[in-house]
Write an enzyme that holds these catalytic residues in place. Structure first.
Site, mmCIF file in Angstrom:
data_model
loop_
_atom_site.group_PDB
_atom_site.id
_atom_site.type_symbol
_atom_site.label_atom_id
_atom_site.label_comp_id
_atom_site.label_asym_id
_atom_site.label_seq_id
_atom_site.Cartn_x
_atom_site.Cartn_y
_atom_site.Cartn_z
ATOM 1 N N LYS A 153 -86.594 -34.393 58.653
ATOM 2 C CA LYS A 153 -87.368 -36.052 59.415
ATOM 3 C C LYS A 153 -88.739 -35.435 59.691
ATOM 4 O O LYS A 153 -89.414 -35.721 59.382
ATOM 5 C CB LYS A 153 -86.576 -35.642 60.880
ATOM 6 C CG LYS A 153 -85.132 -35.334 61.319
ATOM 7 C CD LYS A 153 -84.272 -36.669 61.102
ATOM 8 C CE LYS A 153 -82.895 -36.828 61.412
ATOM 9 N NZ LYS A 153 -81.938 -38.145 61.209
ATOM 10 N N ASP A 177 -85.018 -38.015 55.388
ATOM 11 C CA ASP A 177 -84.457 -38.895 56.364
ATOM 12 C C ASP A 177 -85.585 -39.869 57.069
ATOM 13 O O ASP A 177 -85.954 -39.069 57.817
ATOM 14 C CB ASP A 177 -83.569 -38.023 57.115
ATOM 15 C CG ASP A 177 -82.416 -39.658 58.041
ATOM 16 O OD1 ASP A 177 -83.070 -40.786 57.500
ATOM 17 O OD2 ASP A 177 -82.022 -39.117 59.483
ATOM 18 N N GLU A 203 -82.929 -40.535 53.194
ATOM 19 C CA GLU A 203 -81.180 -41.219 53.679
ATOM 20 C C GLU A 203 -82.358 -42.397 54.414
ATOM 21 O O GLU A 203 -83.236 -41.660 55.573
ATOM 22 C CB GLU A 203 -81.111 -39.959 54.854
ATOM 23 C CG GLU A 203 -80.109 -41.349 55.797
ATOM 24 C CD GLU A 203 -79.191 -39.640 56.503
ATOM 25 O OE1 GLU A 203 -78.935 -40.053 56.906
ATOM 26 O OE2 GLU A 203 -79.005 -38.627 56.206
ATOM 27 N N ASP A 228 -77.423 -45.376 56.262
ATOM 28 C CA ASP A 228 -76.632 -44.006 57.115
ATOM 29 C C ASP A 228 -77.038 -45.420 58.522
ATOM 30 O O ASP A 228 -75.690 -45.892 58.778
ATOM 31 C CB ASP A 228 -77.656 -43.571 57.720
ATOM 32 C CG ASP A 228 -77.384 -42.747 59.198
ATOM 33 O OD1 ASP A 228 -76.285 -43.239 60.553
ATOM 34 O OD2 ASP A 228 -77.696 -42.004 59.897
ATOM 35 N N LYS A 250 -71.369 -41.453 60.485
ATOM 36 C CA LYS A 250 -71.148 -40.982 61.744
ATOM 37 C C LYS A 250 -70.161 -41.422 62.719
ATOM 38 O O LYS A 250 -69.381 -42.484 62.687
ATOM 39 C CB LYS A 250 -72.359 -41.257 62.564
ATOM 40 C CG LYS A 250 -73.513 -40.812 61.240
ATOM 41 C CD LYS A 250 -73.837 -39.751 61.694
ATOM 42 C CE LYS A 250 -75.547 -39.264 61.496
ATOM 43 N NZ LYS A 250 -76.253 -40.172 61.560
#
Length: 336
Positions: A153, A177, A203, A228, A250
């Site tokens: 992240k 991400d 991402e 995403d 998701k």
């Protein structure tokens, strides 16, 4: 059919930070559906970005409890269509849809992947997420959990430096991400540097609605880009095909396994890479995701691995990434 709803506050092993928020606990709603002596379990976690809380989800379901309990349940697809007609949020629908699929499989005595005629002898390994933190703490998290694939992240002004430092401590595959924190220019500039550091893909680097920026990234980035926050529901798949190399589905955002399966099918028709991700769910939600992995290119189902304490039994992810599927039907979930 009888519904039960329960709130769990899931404690995390470490403070989990991304570019826009941090938390030490994850609120989760567990829904059970009981029919013919069988019980199916589903889950949806709260999410401040989408303004979803346990209380809002529970209130939605309670408003139509009588109609749900009176529904003549035959299969998850018809049940999902019924829930959509009641205008519930996708998060609430997800918990109910996961429970319905688990229940359906348990009634039939077959795991979902078998009902769907998919072969689970081959599947992608889940990544393990390293939340945004000081470099020292991010390194410590990797050392605590040696793993073949890490999702890193990011979302700072030192992102390439962070990855460069992490690379000194592992040969694992990296995925990055940025959770909407970069501009198109940053993404294009960072991509070759990150590729040289063993990053597999990026991402959602840009804000969810920056389609112009993503078009530039698509044409100029040397790394693949996976959507995403830009890919929430089924209708988003077509648009993402013009701006991304793949999508991360998701279950909570799209409304469960039922629409996710349709999104996977459409994405493959459009030659998109397909990933399914988690939202720090317990083994309840992770076991549902696992039923899809034979159909995927990538998977991020480490939610239960990030918890101090789990609340359920189901799919087991071993240290080498191998998945042990329950022998019971559905997603194979039982609450502890």
């Amino acid at each position: 059919m009888k519904i039960k709803i329960k709130k769990y506050v899931l404690p995390l092993k470490h403070t989990f930070s991304i570019s826009r928020e941090s938390h030490d606990f994850q609120d989760s709603m567990i829904v059970s559906l009981e029919l013919d002596g069988k019980t199916g379990y589903g889950e949806a976690t709260s999410n401040p970005y989408y303004k979803i809380t346990f209380e809002t989800m529970k209130a939605e379901i309670e408003n139509v409890r009588e109609e749900i309990e009176g529904f003549n349940f035959k299969d998850p697809e018809a049940f999902h269509a019924f829930l959509v007609s009641k205008k519930l949020s996708n998060f609430a629908i997800c918990a109910l849809d996961l429970a319905a699929n688990d229940l359906y499989g348990k009634i039939l005595g077959k795991p979902l992947y078998e009902i769907w005629n998919t072969d689970n002898s081959s599947y992608p390994i889940t990544n393990y997420t390293i939340g945004l933190d000081s470099i020292e703490k991010m390194v410590d998290k990797m050392k605590e959990m040696p793993w073949p694939i890490y999702k890193i992240k990011l979302g700072t002004d030192k992102d390439v430096e962070i990855v460069r430092e992490l690379r000194k401590h592992t040969d694992a595959i990296f995925r990055v991400d940025a959770n909407c924190a970069w501009t198109a220019e940053e993404t294009i500039a960072n991509a070759p540097l990150l590729k040289d550091l063993g990053v597999e893909f990026l991402e959602q680097p840009l804000k969810a609605d920056d389609w112009t920026g993503m078009e530039a990234v698509m044409h100029q980035s040397v790394l693949p880009v996976i959507a995403d926050e830009s890919c929430i529901v089924e209708s988003d798949v077509e648009k993402c095909a013009l701006h991304f190399n793949g999508i991360n589905i998701k279950l909570t955002k799209c409304g469960g396994l039922t629409p996710a399966r349709r999104m996977i099918k459409r994405a493959k028709e459009l030659n998109l890479q397909v990933m399914v991700g988690c939202m720090t769910e317990s083994t309840v939600g992770i076991s549902a995701i696992a039923q899809l992995i034979p159909q995927l290119d990538y998977v991020d189902m480490d939610g239960a691995m990030l918890l101090k304490e789990d609340i359920a039994d189901g799919v087991i992810i071993e240290d080498n990434g191998k998945v042990i599927f329950p022998t019971s039907g559905g997603s194979g979930i039982s609450l502890r």
